[in-house]
Design a protein around this motif. Structure first.
Motif, PDB file in Angstrom:
ATOM      1  N   ILE A 119       0.828  -1.250  -0.359  1.00  0.00           N
ATOM      2  CA  ILE A 119      -0.282  -0.002  -0.204  1.00  0.00           C
ATOM      3  C   ILE A 119       0.817   1.542  -0.098  1.00  0.00           C
ATOM      4  N   ASP A 120       1.059   2.675  -1.054  1.00  0.00           N
ATOM      5  CA  ASP A 120       1.609   3.363  -0.986  1.00  0.00           C
ATOM      6  C   ASP A 120       0.438   4.577  -1.032  1.00  0.00           C
ATOM      7  N   PRO A 121       0.069   5.169   0.212  1.00  0.00           N
ATOM      8  CA  PRO A 121      -0.635   6.182   0.585  1.00  0.00           C
ATOM      9  C   PRO A 121      -0.248   7.219  -0.046  1.00  0.00           C
ATOM     10  N   SER A 122       0.944   7.422  -0.411  1.00  0.00           N
ATOM     11  CA  SER A 122       1.211   8.280  -1.879  1.00  0.00           C
ATOM     12  C   SER A 122       0.263   8.194  -3.509  1.00  0.00           C
ATOM     13  N   SER A 123      -0.067   7.147  -3.529  1.00  0.00           N
ATOM     14  CA  SER A 123       0.191   7.048  -4.541  1.00  0.00           C
ATOM     15  C   SER A 123      -2.065   7.606  -5.085  1.00  0.00           C
ATOM     16  N   GLU A 124      -2.075   8.116  -5.393  1.00  0.00           N
ATOM     17  CA  GLU A 124      -3.946   9.350  -5.498  1.00  0.00           C
ATOM     18  C   GLU A 124      -4.612   7.588  -6.038  1.00  0.00           C
ATOM     19  N   GLU A 125      -3.958   6.750  -7.076  1.00  0.00           N
ATOM     20  CA  GLU A 125      -5.163   6.088  -7.707  1.00  0.00           C
ATOM     21  C   GLU A 125      -5.267   4.945  -6.410  1.00  0.00           C
ATOM     22  N   GLN A 126      -4.443   4.629  -6.025  1.00  0.00           N
ATOM     23  CA  GLN A 126      -4.984   3.006  -4.442  1.00  0.00           C
ATOM     24  C   GLN A 126      -5.739   3.642  -3.331  1.00  0.00           C
ATOM     25  N   VAL A 127      -5.253   5.857  -3.240  1.00  0.00           N
ATOM     26  CA  VAL A 127      -6.252   5.999  -2.170  1.00  0.00           C
ATOM     27  C   VAL A 127      -8.039   6.118  -2.640  1.00  0.00           C
ATOM     28  N   GLU A 128      -7.697   6.370  -3.792  1.00  0.00           N
ATOM     29  CA  GLU A 128      -9.354   6.895  -4.703  1.00  0.00           C
ATOM     30  C   GLU A 128      -9.948   4.978  -4.608  1.00  0.00           C
TER      31      GLU A 128
END
Length: 180
Positions: A46-55
């Motif tokens: 999990i990469d909390p800086s990845s907008e795609e993952q967070v979205e």
């Protein structure tokens, strides 16, 4: 790893990050939490800086803290009722919810219904859980939450809520429908 698990991990990371920014954690401890956040993210992909993952994975506007608060309120109410029913004679019924509690529960049910219509299942589950925390005697709230869990693909939890609805009112046919 399932999407549900990924959502949980992102929620934990969000909680830890929020704790560092809101002053919950002392300045001396921030570095250790930053390392923990990095390790947790790497371990679970999990990469909390990845907008795609967070979205894709965020449960916002809900937070892990609010989910936990709802759980604790529900557990405390259910636990209190369970303790009362085991300590009282089996012929006595649990104290019914007040009119105010019923009104609050119905408000949360309506909110949950609107969220279901918008396919916001996680938020609907939270709203139905809130309704249950105010009135755990209404099978409709469990049935509706079962529908939300089922819509999310969490069928085992949905079964539990459907069975609870049926146990509250064995003549509540929608509970059997949800179980099916």
């Amino acid at each position: 790893m399932s999407e549900k698990q990924q959502r949980l991990v992102l929620s934990i990371i969000d909680f830890l990050n929020q704790s560092m920014t809101d002053g919950t954690v002392k300045a001396d401890d921030k570095e250790g939490l930053e390392v923990a956040v990095q390790c947790i993210g790497e371990a679970f992909g999990i990469d909390p800086s990845s907008e795609e993952q967070v979205e894709k994975l965020s449960v916002r506007p809900t937070t892990l803290q609010s989910i936990f608060d709802v759980y604790m309120k529900t557990r405390d109410k259910v636990g209190t009722r369970a303790q009362a029913s085991t300590s009282e004679a089996s012929s006595s019924a649990p104290k019914p919810p007040s009119a105010d509690d019923k009104a609050k529960a119905d408000k949360f049910k309506q909110e949950g219904n609107a969220l279901m219509s918008s396919k916001k299942y996680a938020e609907a589950i939270e709203a139905y859980t809130q309704a249950i925390s105010f009135d755990g005697t209404n099978p409709v709230y469990y049935s509706n939450r079962a529908a939300a869990y089922s819509s999310k693909g969490d069928h085992l939890v949905a079964i539990g809520d459907a069975e609870k609805a049926i146990s509250i009112d064995p003549s509540f046919s929608k509970g059997y429908h949800r179980l099916g």
